[in-house]
Enzyme design. Structure first.
Site, mmCIF file in Angstrom:
data_model
loop_
_atom_site.group_PDB
_atom_site.id
_atom_site.type_symbol
_atom_site.label_atom_id
_atom_site.label_comp_id
_atom_site.label_asym_id
_atom_site.label_seq_id
_atom_site.Cartn_x
_atom_site.Cartn_y
_atom_site.Cartn_z
ATOM 1 N N HIS A 22 -36.612 16.662 6.515
ATOM 2 C CA HIS A 22 -35.196 16.715 6.468
ATOM 3 C C HIS A 22 -34.818 17.624 7.432
ATOM 4 C CE1 HIS A 22 -31.410 17.090 4.233
ATOM 5 N NE2 HIS A 22 -31.869 17.409 3.117
ATOM 6 N N ARG A 80 -24.960 18.087 -1.679
ATOM 7 C CA ARG A 80 -24.731 18.904 -0.849
ATOM 8 C C ARG A 80 -25.020 18.245 0.679
ATOM 9 N NH1 ARG A 80 -25.844 22.132 -4.958
ATOM 10 N NH2 ARG A 80 -27.660 20.669 -5.038
HETATM 11 C C1 NCD Z 1 -33.377 18.870 -0.849
HETATM 12 C C2 NCD Z 1 -33.650 17.476 -0.539
HETATM 13 O O1 NCD Z 1 -33.068 16.418 -0.864
HETATM 14 O O2 NCD Z 1 -34.810 17.188 -0.028
HETATM 15 N N1 NCD Z 1 -32.017 19.122 -1.305
HETATM 16 C C3 NCD Z 1 -31.104 19.286 -0.299
HETATM 17 O O3 NCD Z 1 -31.123 18.290 0.560
HETATM 18 N N2 NCD Z 1 -30.462 20.321 -0.152
HETATM 19 C C4 NCD Z 1 -34.333 19.483 -1.905
HETATM 20 C C5 NCD Z 1 -34.457 18.862 -3.092
HETATM 21 O O4 NCD Z 1 -34.259 17.849 -3.605
HETATM 22 O O5 NCD Z 1 -35.238 19.661 -4.051
#
Ligand code: NCD
Length: 315
Positions: A138, A60
């Protein structure tokens, strides 16, 4: 004309978003949503190039940044399997980043080490957007999560926000909690097994802001009182002891049965991917926003961020 606070800036941590900046991001994200819904795309970033430099798996985040750039009329260099690049020859992160800074106007980076985005920012001549630095942060996920909550409730103050799962290693939690704790009347419930509790330095930081925070191990009691139930995956890749991971991976499972206790207005969120912590029988519940809302909002908010970072006169 107001000053655009994001122009030319790195986005490394969600601590960089002030309440005022969030208002700008929400209003530009709404603008982007309306562009996509009405005409599909625009050409405001025509001629601009984004490098998507991903050293860790992603579906995503990677794809929504690329979709965002395309819908803004810009182009991109997609680097997902970094094993095919000079990294396998031993090139360090700084040299790789300096290279792509020569070819592009912004670098979106995901990397397994905490602090790697900051390191890249020190080496780069173009802005770095942190798309995940190990168990660190993030910040663009936090932005899309924040936007999803705002679009539903129009506020953060007064909400009871429950975060569930691997709070120790989940970088989406680390970033989102710093954002929602900017609002003094929010209630934050942290639900995790003892060994996956939120890192103490983050807990200290948000407690200093005087928001109400409760830590607990059980989920069933708090569901009825929550406006937001934010569920996370136990982060297998951060475990050295896989037996321990196996014991913990389904410590919490969201089921239709459990949601019977929740309010009609509650929303269930998840950054995805999920690996069993939300049963698929929950997907059709109108309170489940992890499929459509969060994913669409990911594209709108990343369009907003890219347009602000790359355009001086966006405001
Ligand atoms: C998350 C991540 O990469 O931190 N995914 C994301 O970016 N939507 C959550 C995860 O990997 O559990």
């Amino acid at each position: 004309m107001n000053k655009n606070p994001f122009f030319g800036r790195d986005i490394l941590s969600s601590e960089q978003y002030s309440k005022e900046n969030l208002e700008i991001l929400v209003s530009v994200s709404r603008e982007m949503k309306s562009i996509v819904e009405n005409v599909g795309s625009t050409d405001i970033l025509k001629g601009k190039v984004m490098t998507a430099l991903f050293y860790e798996p992603s579906s995503r985040t990677f794809a929504s940044f690329i979709a965002a750039m395309q819908r803004l009329g810009g182009s991109f260099i997609p680097l997902q399997g970094m094993t095919y690049s000079s990294v396998t020859k031993g090139e360090n992160l700084e040299d790789t980043v300096r290279t792509f800074a020569c070819y592009s106007d912004v670098i979106v980076q995901r990397h397994p080490e905490v602090g790697s985005a900051k390191r890249s920012a020190a080496a780069s001549t173009v802005p770095i957007i942190n798309a995940g630095d190990g168990v660190g942060e993030h910040p663009t996920q936090a932005l899309l999560d924040y936007f999803t909550i705002i679009e539903r409730f129009r506020k953060i103050d007064g909400l009871s926000i429950t975060m569930v799962g691997d709070l120790l290693n989940g970088r989406t939690i680390h970033s989102l909690i710093k954002l929602v704790s900017l609002y003094k009347s929010v209630k934050i419930n942290l639900v995790s097994p003892d060994i996956l509790k939120l890192p103490s330095e983050i807990l200290k930081k948000i407690k200093k802001r005087r928001v109400k925070v409760n830590e607990m191990d059980r989920l069933d009691g708090i569901v009825a009182k929550s406006d937001v139930v934010y569920v996370t995956r136990v982060q297998k890749e951060r475990f050295t002891d896989l037996n321990l991971y196996e014991k913990l991976k389904h410590y919490y499972i969201i089921t239709p049965q459990l949601l019977k206790k929740a309010k009609k207005t509650t929303i269930v969120m998840h950054p995805l991917p999920r690996v069993g912590e939300i049963e698929s029988a929950v997907d059709d519940d109108p309170r489940a926003v992890y499929i459509k809302d969060q994913m669409r909002n990911g594209m709108y908010t990343r369009m907003a961020l890219l347009s602000l970072v790359l355009q001086k006169n966006k405001f």
